[in-house]
Design an enzyme around this catalytic site. Structure first.
Site, PDB file in Angstrom:
ATOM      1  N   SER A 114       0.821  -1.212   0.000  1.00 46.12           N
ATOM      2  CA  SER A 114       0.000   0.000   0.000  1.00 46.12           C
ATOM      3  C   SER A 114       0.859   1.268   0.000  1.00 46.12           C
ATOM      4  O   SER A 114       0.469   2.286  -0.587  1.00 46.12           O
ATOM      5  CB  SER A 114      -0.939  -0.010   1.205  1.00 46.12           C
ATOM      6  OG  SER A 114      -0.201  -0.164   2.400  1.00 46.12           O
ATOM      7  N   GLY A 163       8.433  -0.826   0.433  1.00 45.00           N
ATOM      8  CA  GLY A 163       7.998  -0.685   1.822  1.00 45.00           C
ATOM      9  C   GLY A 163       8.600  -1.774   2.698  1.00 45.00           C
ATOM     10  O   GLY A 163       9.458  -2.547   2.256  1.00 45.00           O
ATOM     11  N   ASP A 180       7.516  -4.309   6.480  1.00 51.06           N
ATOM     12  CA  ASP A 180       6.612  -4.604   7.594  1.00 51.06           C
ATOM     13  C   ASP A 180       7.254  -4.204   8.911  1.00 51.06           C
ATOM     14  O   ASP A 180       6.573  -3.816   9.853  1.00 51.06           O
ATOM     15  CB  ASP A 180       6.244  -6.091   7.584  1.00 51.06           C
ATOM     16  CG  ASP A 180       5.517  -6.445   6.302  1.00 51.06           C
ATOM     17  OD1 ASP A 180       4.478  -5.814   6.029  1.00 51.06           O
ATOM     18  OD2 ASP A 180       6.009  -7.296   5.540  1.00 51.06           O
ATOM     19  N   LYS A 225       9.985  -8.286   5.540  1.00 49.53           N
ATOM     20  CA  LYS A 225       9.115  -7.960   4.417  1.00 49.53           C
ATOM     21  C   LYS A 225       8.351  -9.217   3.983  1.00 49.53           C
ATOM     22  O   LYS A 225       8.707 -10.321   4.345  1.00 49.53           O
ATOM     23  CB  LYS A 225       9.937  -7.444   3.230  1.00 49.53           C
ATOM     24  CG  LYS A 225      10.587  -6.101   3.509  1.00 49.53           C
ATOM     25  CD  LYS A 225      11.351  -5.533   2.325  1.00 49.53           C
ATOM     26  CE  LYS A 225      10.674  -5.660   1.004  1.00 49.53           C
ATOM     27  NZ  LYS A 225       9.307  -5.118   0.936  1.00 49.53           N
ATOM     28  N   GLU A 280      10.759  -9.300  -4.529  1.00 47.97           N
ATOM     29  CA  GLU A 280      11.313  -8.085  -3.905  1.00 47.97           C
ATOM     30  C   GLU A 280      12.805  -8.257  -3.628  1.00 47.97           C
ATOM     31  O   GLU A 280      13.600  -7.341  -3.865  1.00 47.97           O
ATOM     32  CB  GLU A 280      10.562  -7.778  -2.602  1.00 47.97           C
ATOM     33  CG  GLU A 280       9.131  -7.330  -2.848  1.00 47.97           C
ATOM     34  CD  GLU A 280       8.286  -7.177  -1.602  1.00 47.97           C
ATOM     35  OE1 GLU A 280       7.255  -6.515  -1.687  1.00 47.97           O
ATOM     36  OE2 GLU A 280       8.652  -7.715  -0.544  1.00 47.97           O
TER      37      GLU A 280
HETATM   38  C1  5RP Z   1       5.027  -6.922   0.341  1.00 49.21           C
HETATM   39  C2  5RP Z   1       5.889  -6.172   1.277  1.00 49.21           C
HETATM   40  C3  5RP Z   1       5.479  -4.791   1.638  1.00 49.21           C
HETATM   41  O1  5RP Z   1       6.511  -3.915   1.326  1.00 49.21           O
HETATM   42  C4  5RP Z   1       5.161  -4.736   3.099  1.00 49.21           C
HETATM   43  O2  5RP Z   1       4.199  -5.738   3.393  1.00 49.21           O
HETATM   44  C5  5RP Z   1       4.631  -3.368   3.516  1.00 49.21           C
HETATM   45  O3  5RP Z   1       3.376  -3.172   2.957  1.00 49.21           O
HETATM   46  P1  5RP Z   1       2.521  -1.878   3.233  1.00 49.21           P
HETATM   47  O4  5RP Z   1       3.203  -0.758   2.555  1.00 49.21           O
HETATM   48  O5  5RP Z   1       1.175  -2.209   2.606  1.00 49.21           O
HETATM   49  O6  5RP Z   1       2.411  -1.699   4.710  1.00 49.21           O
HETATM   50  O7  5RP Z   1       6.892  -6.635   1.751  1.00 49.21           O
HETATM   51  O8  5RP Z   1       5.447  -8.249   0.181  1.00 49.21           O
END
Ligand code: 5RP
Length: 231
Positions: free
Chosen positions: A39, A91, A93, A103, A112
């Protein structure tokens, strides 16, 4: 006299938009940019569309990001067509003060890590809630070959973790690569590089969601008082 009303705090969505926009400063004009998933990255993609004529295009880390990029008129290249990218924007987590990350909350961790590995610089964009002292509170995503899932889960149990197969609509979620995700809680990852090296060797593990060998070089953190840059 009444005191002036204090400004309404920014929502998490607004913080994400703030860092998505700030990441434009790291995009190298005339080049192909590496684009992550999630997101926060969606906000970055929307911002990137405003300068799409100044870049060649993007290498994307998921089907979802590819669709969004193309819908906004940004050409998407296969990662094999590009030797090296100047910058990868994605991004996280969780991110700690050293730039180590967890992540894979969006199940895109394998692609990624591939795009991060082919990029000279990793710029992480996140709202302030993602900054942690020690990785492990967020359930650690691990992409696995389905036939190895139970064995990998038992190996995590030996480390004190509780693992479960991620589901979607009551069935195991299938990644863009046709594999499954195991999410592990109860871990405290104090040595992210050693942990990543160790788990990456377990048979059937495609990718572990600890990004220590491909850590962030810069983190743009969305806070109530503006974007903070950590590097
Ligand atoms: C996807 C990821 C994202 O970068 C991570 O989950 C962060 O997501 P968000 O920006 O929706 O919080 O690793 O695999």
């Amino acid at each position: 006299m009444t005191a002036p009303a204090s400004p309404t705090p920014l929502s998490q969505d607004e913080l994400k938009a703030q860092v998505g926009l700030a990441a434009l400063a790291y995009v190298v004009k005339g080049e192909i940019v590496g684009v992550g998933t999630g997101s926060t990255v969606n906000k970055f993609i929307d911002a990137l569309a405003t300068i799409k004529d100044e870049i060649k295009g993007a290498v994307s880390s998921s089907v979802a990001s590819t669709e969004r990029l193309r819908a906004l008129g940004i050409p998407v290249f296969d990662s094999n067509e590009v030797e090296e990218l100047a910058v990868y924007i994605d991004g996280a987590d969780e991110i700690d003060h050293q730039g180590y990350m967890v992540k894979g909350g969006g199940a895109a961790l394998t692609r990624e890590k591939i795009v991060a590995a082919q990029s000279k610089r990793f710029v992480c964009i996140a709202d302030a809630s993602k900054l942690v002292e020690t990785l492990g509170a967020f359930p650690l995503p691990v992409e696995v070959i389905p036939m190895a899932a139970r064995r990998v889960m038992r190996q995590f149990a030996r480390l004190g973790g509780i693992a479960q197969v991620r589901e979607k609509d009551g069935l195991p979620l299938v990644t863009d690569n046709g594999q499954h995700i195991v999410d592990v809680t109860g871990l405290r990852i104090t040595d992210p590089r050693a942990f990543e090296s160790e788990v990456s060797q377990w048979p059937g593990v495609v990718t572990v969601g600890v990004f220590a060998h491909q850590k962030a070089d810069v983190c743009l953190l969305g806070t109530a008082s503006g974007v903070k840059t950590m590097q």
